[in-house]
Design a protein around this motif. Sequence first.
Motif, mmCIF file in Angstrom:
data_model
loop_
_atom_site.group_PDB
_atom_site.id
_atom_site.type_symbol
_atom_site.label_atom_id
_atom_site.label_comp_id
_atom_site.label_asym_id
_atom_site.label_seq_id
_atom_site.Cartn_x
_atom_site.Cartn_y
_atom_site.Cartn_z
ATOM 1 N N ALA A 216 -16.203 -0.222 -19.004
ATOM 2 C CA ALA A 216 -14.807 0.240 -18.969
ATOM 3 C C ALA A 216 -13.857 -0.883 -19.365
ATOM 4 O O ALA A 216 -14.097 -2.057 -19.091
ATOM 5 N N ARG A 217 -12.786 -0.485 -20.022
ATOM 6 C CA ARG A 217 -11.807 -1.499 -20.445
ATOM 7 C C ARG A 217 -10.635 -1.541 -19.466
ATOM 8 O O ARG A 217 -9.792 -2.393 -19.539
ATOM 9 N N ARG A 218 -10.568 -0.540 -18.588
ATOM 10 C CA ARG A 218 -9.570 -0.599 -17.511
ATOM 11 C C ARG A 218 -10.275 -0.227 -16.209
ATOM 12 O O ARG A 218 -10.986 0.789 -16.171
ATOM 13 N N LEU A 219 -10.091 -1.026 -15.212
ATOM 14 C CA LEU A 219 -10.755 -0.794 -13.926
ATOM 15 C C LEU A 219 -9.706 -0.577 -12.845
ATOM 16 O O LEU A 219 -8.855 -1.429 -12.622
ATOM 17 N N ILE A 220 -9.785 0.616 -12.234
ATOM 18 C CA ILE A 220 -8.844 0.915 -11.137
ATOM 19 C C ILE A 220 -9.669 1.070 -9.864
ATOM 20 O O ILE A 220 -10.624 1.851 -9.843
ATOM 21 N N THR A 221 -9.303 0.318 -8.857
ATOM 22 C CA THR A 221 -10.042 0.420 -7.592
ATOM 23 C C THR A 221 -9.197 1.177 -6.579
ATOM 24 O O THR A 221 -8.014 0.877 -6.382
ATOM 25 N N LEU A 222 -9.835 2.204 -6.013
ATOM 26 C CA LEU A 222 -9.165 2.970 -4.952
ATOM 27 C C LEU A 222 -9.755 2.565 -3.605
ATOM 28 O O LEU A 222 -10.963 2.334 -3.500
ATOM 29 N N ARG A 223 -8.880 2.452 -2.641
ATOM 30 C CA ARG A 223 -9.359 2.163 -1.289
ATOM 31 C C ARG A 223 -8.472 2.954 -0.316
ATOM 32 O O ARG A 223 -7.253 2.894 -0.395
ATOM 33 N N ASP A 224 -9.116 3.757 0.524
ATOM 34 C CA ASP A 224 -8.393 4.597 1.498
ATOM 35 C C ASP A 224 -7.306 5.441 0.834
ATOM 36 O O ASP A 224 -6.182 5.563 1.350
ATOM 37 N N GLY A 225 -7.632 5.955 -0.328
ATOM 38 C CA GLY A 225 -6.705 6.868 -0.997
ATOM 39 C C GLY A 225 -5.538 6.193 -1.683
ATOM 40 O O GLY A 225 -4.578 6.860 -2.083
ATOM 41 N N GLN A 226 -5.606 4.881 -1.815
ATOM 42 C CA GLN A 226 -4.504 4.180 -2.477
ATOM 43 C C GLN A 226 -5.078 3.265 -3.561
ATOM 44 O O GLN A 226 -6.242 2.853 -3.478
ATOM 45 N N ILE A 227 -4.248 2.955 -4.572
ATOM 46 C CA ILE A 227 -4.721 2.042 -5.615
ATOM 47 C C ILE A 227 -4.723 0.624 -5.040
ATOM 48 O O ILE A 227 -3.678 0.130 -4.601
ATOM 49 N N ASP A 228 -5.901 0.032 -5.070
ATOM 50 C CA ASP A 228 -6.047 -1.328 -4.546
ATOM 51 C C ASP A 228 -5.827 -2.330 -5.667
ATOM 52 O O ASP A 228 -5.025 -3.253 -5.540
ATOM 53 N N THR A 229 -6.546 -2.133 -6.770
ATOM 54 C CA THR A 229 -6.365 -2.996 -7.937
ATOM 55 C C THR A 229 -6.345 -2.149 -9.194
ATOM 56 O O THR A 229 -6.935 -1.074 -9.241
ATOM 57 N N ASP A 230 -5.673 -2.650 -10.216
ATOM 58 C CA ASP A 230 -5.616 -1.963 -11.517
ATOM 59 C C ASP A 230 -5.667 -3.054 -12.576
ATOM 60 O O ASP A 230 -4.693 -3.793 -12.768
ATOM 61 N N GLU A 231 -6.810 -3.173 -13.237
ATOM 62 C CA GLU A 231 -7.047 -4.327 -14.100
ATOM 63 C C GLU A 231 -7.452 -3.864 -15.494
ATOM 64 O O GLU A 231 -8.373 -3.063 -15.647
ATOM 65 N N THR A 232 -6.751 -4.363 -16.491
ATOM 66 C CA THR A 232 -7.141 -4.059 -17.864
ATOM 67 C C THR A 232 -7.876 -5.264 -18.427
ATOM 68 O O THR A 232 -7.335 -6.368 -18.445
ATOM 69 N N LYS A 233 -9.155 -5.045 -18.843
ATOM 70 C CA LYS A 233 -9.982 -6.171 -19.292
ATOM 71 C C LYS A 233 -9.562 -6.653 -20.662
ATOM 72 O O LYS A 233 -9.400 -7.827 -20.933
ATOM 73 N N TYR A 234 -9.453 -5.756 -21.543
ATOM 74 C CA TYR A 234 -8.928 -6.104 -22.865
ATOM 75 C C TYR A 234 -8.412 -4.821 -23.471
ATOM 76 O O TYR A 234 -8.819 -3.723 -23.108
ATOM 77 N N SER A 235 -7.506 -4.935 -24.413
ATOM 78 C CA SER A 235 -6.906 -3.739 -24.979
ATOM 79 C C SER A 235 -7.857 -3.103 -25.977
ATOM 80 O O SER A 235 -8.564 -3.774 -26.703
ATOM 81 N N GLY A 236 -7.930 -1.777 -25.908
ATOM 82 C CA GLY A 236 -8.805 -1.029 -26.809
ATOM 83 C C GLY A 236 -8.169 -0.943 -28.152
ATOM 84 O O GLY A 236 -8.741 -0.546 -29.101
#
Lengths: 236, 404
Positions: A216-236
Motif C-alpha cells: 500500500a502507498r497510503r497506510l491508515i491505522t484505526l484504533r478504537d474506531g478512530q484514525i490513529d495514524t495516516d501515512e503516505t509512503k510515496y505518491s502514486g
Amino acid sequence: MKQAKKNDVIVTQGVTKVYAADGIPVNALAEIDLTIRSGEFTALMGPSGSGKTTFLNIISGLDAPTKGKVWLSGRVLSDMSGNELSDFRRDNIGFIFQAYNLIPVLTVEENVEYIMLLQRVPKAERHERVTAMLEAVGLQGFADRNPTQLSGGQQQRVAIARAMVSEPAIILADEPTANLDSKTGAELLAMMNSLNLETGVTFVFSTHDPMVMESARRLITLRDGQIDTDETKYSG
Amino acid sequence: MVLKIAFRNIFRQKRRTILTALAMIVGFTLSSVFIGWSDGAYGDIIAMFTRNRIGHIQVHSDGYLDKPSLYKTISDYSAVGEVIQTIPGVEAWTPRVFGAGLGSVGEKSTTVQIIGVDVARETETTQFDKKVIEGRILGDTFSHDIVIGKGLAKTLSATLGSEMVLFSQGADGSIANDVYTIVGILESGDDASDRVTCYLNLEDAQELLVLEGRIHEIVLTVSKISQVPKITKAIENRLNDSTLHVAPWQEVAKSFYRAMQADKQGDAIGRIVIMLIVAIGVLNTVLMSVLERTREYGVLKAVGTKPTQIFRLVLCEVAIISVGSICVGALLGVLANYLLSIYGITLPEEFTYGGVKFQTMYAEVNARSLIIPAITVLFSAMVVGLFPAIKAARIMPAKAMRTH
C-alpha cells in the motif's frame, strides 16, 4: 460543511457508528474525517474490532452511519434511496470480500458477467470483457466451472475479476488475502497493484496482512474506531 | 439472470423443493377433483331434474307460476308451440294441463293431482314412456286411460285394469267427474309426486276440467343447458306477448336451485382448506430458504442488485415451483376426473336430491376444474411468498454478510 474536491473519490465527515450489543451501545467508529483521492492504493490497518470493516461498509453504503456524512464520487450516500444506492454501487464500486462471496449457483463466467448484466451491457461486449478479465486473473479455461470446484485462491481471483470487470472507480477489499496462502496472496496483491497502476482505479483495503501493508502507498491505522495514524509512503 | 438464478436455486435443496411442490400438487389435484366431482354430480342432478320433469324452460299464462289457478290458461298453445319450435337450440316442447281433485278406486279415496299430457310430445320432451314401470302408456285422444304414480297405486290399492273415478272442478264452475281405466303405473323418481299424481291424455283432461282446448303449461327442452338464458330471452322476444311468462328452470324450481347454490357455497370452504395447505407449505419452505440465503442476498445487493430485483427473484422461485406443480397437478386432476367420469362412484345407498334419486355419481372434466385450482394455488403461493420476498429485499447487505 466540507466540500469534496474533484479528485476526491471518498470523503467522510464526522462518521460515527454505534452498535447496540445486548442493549449496550458500542462505538465502532467515532467522528472519522477522511479523504481518499482517485487512484490511491490505501490500506486500513488496525487490530480486530478497530472498525476497519465497519468503515468499509459505511463508505460503500452497505451500512448506514449513526452520524456523519459520506461522499462517494461527489454524491452523498445518505441522500440516495435503496434502489439508487444499489445502482450507484453497481456502477461505481467493486467489492472483494474475505470470504470471496461468489454466487454459488452461477458459473465463474456468470459470476463475473453478473454486474454487467445488471448494467445491461450488450451480450457480445459482456463476453469479450469477461474473457479478457478471466485471462487477466489467470483463469482462462475455468469459465464453466462452479465456484465450489475452485480453490480459495481461484475463487478470490474470480472475485477480483467480478470487481474489476465493470470498470468501477473504486475497489473496496475487505481482508482479501486473509484466507489465502502467502504465495497466492502475493500473486493477487501484485495483480491488484498492477491494475491500480494501469487503470488508475482507487483501491481501499482493510487488512492485517504485512504484505498488503507493504504494497500500500497510503497506510491508515484505526484504533478504537478512530484514525490513529495516516501515512503516505510515496505518491502514486 | 434473475430467472436463471431462481431456477437454479430451486434445485439446490431438491428435497425441500419436492416437499413444497408436493403440497401444491396435492392441493391442486384435490381442488380439481373436488370441482370436477361437484360439477359432474350437480350436472347429473340438473340434467335428471330438468329432462325428467320440469324441462329447461316453461311458458305459462302471466302470474300462473306464482299462484297457479285452473283459470290462468294459454288459449292457442299450438301457435305458441310452433313459434317456440322455430327458435334455434329448442329440442322439443309439450303442453300440460293441471287440476286438483279426488281419486277413488273401489272404496278407497285420496286427493290427487291430475296432469293432462300430450303423450307423443311428453315422451319426446321428458321421456314419459320410460317412467311407466308397469302396464303401458296412455292411449291417443279420448281414450279414458289413466296412468297413476306408484305411491298413489299403493295408497288406493289399485292395480292395472282397475277403474278410477276422478272428482274435480270444471273451469266453467261445474262439478267434474269421470271414470278412467288404469293402464299403467309410473315411477318418476320423485316419490312425493308419485304418491298423488295421475296422468290423463291431454284431451281427456281438457274435457274433464272443461278447458276447451286451453292448457296451463308449455314445457320445452333445449340442446345445451348453458343456452337456457339466451333461449329464454329469444322466446320472450319472439312471442312478444305480455299475457305469457317465459321462465327458465332456475325460476320454475326456485327452491331446488337455491338449495343447490347453497350446497355449492360449500366448495369455497374446500378451497380455503386447500389454500391453507399450500400456504403453510410454501411459507415454511420459502421462509427457510430466504433465511438460509441471507448472506447471498446481502452479496447480491452489495454488488448492485436492487431490492426490487431481489424481491422479484424470491417470487420468481415461488412462481416456478407453482407453475411446475400446477402442470403436474393438472395432469393428475384431469386423469382422476376422467376416470371418475367413466366409472363414477357408486354409493352404498341411493339418495334423493330435488326429488330425483341417485346412486352412482360421476365427475366431469372441464376447464373450471383446472382454472380455479390453478388460480387458487398460484394466488396462495404468491401471497404467502410476499413476506419472505419483502424480507429478502429489505436485507441490509453489511448485516446479511455477517451471517453464516
